[in-house]
Design an enzyme around this catalytic site. Structure first.
Site, PDB file in Angstrom:
ATOM      1  N   ASP A 130       0.743  -1.341  -0.122  1.00  0.00           N
ATOM      2  CA  ASP A 130      -0.084  -0.091   0.164  1.00  0.00           C
ATOM      3  C   ASP A 130       0.679   1.130   0.183  1.00  0.00           C
ATOM      4  O   ASP A 130       0.585   2.027  -0.731  1.00  0.00           O
ATOM      5  CB  ASP A 130      -0.902  -0.151   1.351  1.00  0.00           C
ATOM      6  CG  ASP A 130      -0.310  -0.230   2.598  1.00  0.00           C
ATOM      7  OD1 ASP A 130       0.905  -0.541   2.392  1.00  0.00           O
ATOM      8  OD2 ASP A 130      -1.246  -0.439   3.739  1.00  0.00           O
ATOM      9  N   ASP A 136       7.162   3.875   3.629  1.00  0.00           N
ATOM     10  CA  ASP A 136       7.334   4.842   4.385  1.00  0.00           C
ATOM     11  C   ASP A 136       8.838   4.525   4.854  1.00  0.00           C
ATOM     12  O   ASP A 136       9.646   5.147   4.077  1.00  0.00           O
ATOM     13  CB  ASP A 136       6.409   4.577   5.807  1.00  0.00           C
ATOM     14  CG  ASP A 136       6.364   5.824   6.455  1.00  0.00           C
ATOM     15  OD1 ASP A 136       6.346   7.085   6.114  1.00  0.00           O
ATOM     16  OD2 ASP A 136       6.392   5.555   7.687  1.00  0.00           O
ATOM     17  N   VAL A 191      -1.923   8.849   5.964  1.00  0.00           N
ATOM     18  CA  VAL A 191      -2.922   8.723   4.977  1.00  0.00           C
ATOM     19  C   VAL A 191      -4.106   7.342   5.210  1.00  0.00           C
ATOM     20  O   VAL A 191      -3.366   6.472   5.940  1.00  0.00           O
ATOM     21  CB  VAL A 191      -2.623   8.971   3.473  1.00  0.00           C
ATOM     22  CG1 VAL A 191      -2.012  10.284   3.046  1.00  0.00           C
ATOM     23  CG2 VAL A 191      -1.714   7.761   3.058  1.00  0.00           C
TER      24      VAL A 191
HETATM   25  P1  5GP Z   1       7.539   1.300   6.739  1.00  0.00           P
HETATM   26  O1  5GP Z   1       8.057  -0.306   7.047  1.00  0.00           O
HETATM   27  O2  5GP Z   1       7.856   1.369   5.092  1.00  0.00           O
HETATM   28  O3  5GP Z   1       8.083   2.188   7.657  1.00  0.00           O
HETATM   29  O4  5GP Z   1       6.039   1.203   6.698  1.00  0.00           O
HETATM   30  C1  5GP Z   1       5.082   0.303   5.960  1.00  0.00           C
HETATM   31  C2  5GP Z   1       3.779   0.019   6.165  1.00  0.00           C
HETATM   32  O5  5GP Z   1       3.558   1.101   7.399  1.00  0.00           O
HETATM   33  C3  5GP Z   1       2.813   0.284   5.215  1.00  0.00           C
HETATM   34  O6  5GP Z   1       2.781  -0.815   4.658  1.00  0.00           O
HETATM   35  C4  5GP Z   1       1.639   0.654   5.997  1.00  0.00           C
HETATM   36  O7  5GP Z   1       0.685  -0.316   6.339  1.00  0.00           O
HETATM   37  C5  5GP Z   1       2.092   1.485   7.249  1.00  0.00           C
HETATM   38  N1  5GP Z   1       2.204   2.912   6.714  1.00  0.00           N
HETATM   39  C6  5GP Z   1       3.232   3.954   6.585  1.00  0.00           C
HETATM   40  N2  5GP Z   1       2.710   5.063   6.251  1.00  0.00           N
HETATM   41  C7  5GP Z   1       1.330   5.037   6.390  1.00  0.00           C
HETATM   42  C8  5GP Z   1       0.283   6.078   6.482  1.00  0.00           C
HETATM   43  O8  5GP Z   1       0.693   7.313   6.169  1.00  0.00           O
HETATM   44  N3  5GP Z   1      -0.896   5.668   6.379  1.00  0.00           N
HETATM   45  C9  5GP Z   1      -1.194   4.419   7.178  1.00  0.00           C
HETATM   46  N4  5GP Z   1      -2.432   4.087   7.088  1.00  0.00           N
HETATM   47  N5  5GP Z   1      -0.510   3.230   7.121  1.00  0.00           N
HETATM   48  C10 5GP Z   1       0.835   3.743   6.922  1.00  0.00           C
HETATM   49 MG    MG Z   2       1.654  -2.245   3.941  1.00  0.00          MG
END
Ligand code: 5GP
Ligand code: MG
Ligand code: MG
Length: 189
Positions: A105, A108, A163
């Site tokens: 999705d 981040d 978001v």
């Molecule tokens: P990362 O491991 O890259 O920090 O984060 C990945 C996961 O964090 C994404 O798959 C998602 O589930 C969650 N995430 C990161 N940013 C957002 C955001 O702005 N909104 C939501 N709802 N989930 C996020």
């Molecule tokens: Mg995800």
């Protein structure tokens, strides 16, 4: 809590139509790039957030393709990653020697993807691509490396907001919104 879902949203960033158009473009690129592959690629959705994107994307890919899910936990119910993703539900399909497309999705910090890529690499995937609806490059902490001929596909670059919608949740709600938007500040409390 207001019962009308629309009343929870401060603003819409991408409408249902804009998402649909962009998903079609990504599916066309994937169809083209994998059209000469001998084995069918495997689209692996990262549950739960990628479920709608995965469903829409694979229906627009004009090639034989397998579909599976993996579940990774790193967020709990808050809005800030705890930085230690854990695979809590593994794939069913054996990806040894297969071309894998990880469907996310949103990317981040990059922690989830680097954990998943290492995992799929250890299982012997012959290439690993990533297809994410949203990308927040400003938040990146970990640089992940694609494997083999793998490519990075992204729908939209996301500004630094938390978001929701089109699969993305806050505390397991708002995944069913057909668009991506930002919640009103009072919804976080
Ligand atoms: P990362 O491991 O890259 O920090 O984060 C990945 C996961 O964090 C994404 O798959 C998602 O589930 C969650 N995430 C990161 N940013 C957002 C955001 O702005 N909104 C939501 N709802 N989930 C996020
Ligand atoms: Mg995800
Ligand atoms: Mg979440």
């Amino acid at each position: 809590m207001a019962t009308n879902l629309e009343d929870h949203i401060e603003k819409i960033l991408w409408t249902e139509q804009q998402i649909s158009q962009r998903v079609s473009e990504l599916a066309s690129q994937i169809t083209l790039n994998f059209s000469s592959c001998k084995s069918a690629p495997v689209a692996v959705g990262v549950a739960t957030g990628a479920f709608l994107f995965l469903a829409d994307l694979v229906r627009k890919i004009k090639l034989p393709i397998s579909v599976d899910f993996v579940r990774v936990e790193s967020y709990g119910s808050g809005t800030v990653s705890n930085g230690k993703p854990k695979i809590s539900c593994d794939l069913k399909i054996d990806v040894t020697g297969k071309h894998v497309i990880l469907v996310e999705d949103i990317v981040d910090t990059g922690n989830t993807l680097s954990c998943l890529i290492a995992h799929l690499k250890s299982k012997g995937a012959s290439s690993i691509s990533v297809c994410t609806l949203l990308d927040k490059p400003s938040k990146r902490k970990v640089n992940f490396e694609l494997v083999g001929e793998g490519k990075f596909y992204r729908g939209f670059e996301c500004p630094d907001y938390f978001v929701v919608g089109y699969g993305l949740d806050f505390a397991e709600l708002y995944r069913n919104l057909p668009y991506v938007g930002v919640l009103k500040p009072e919804m976080y409390s």
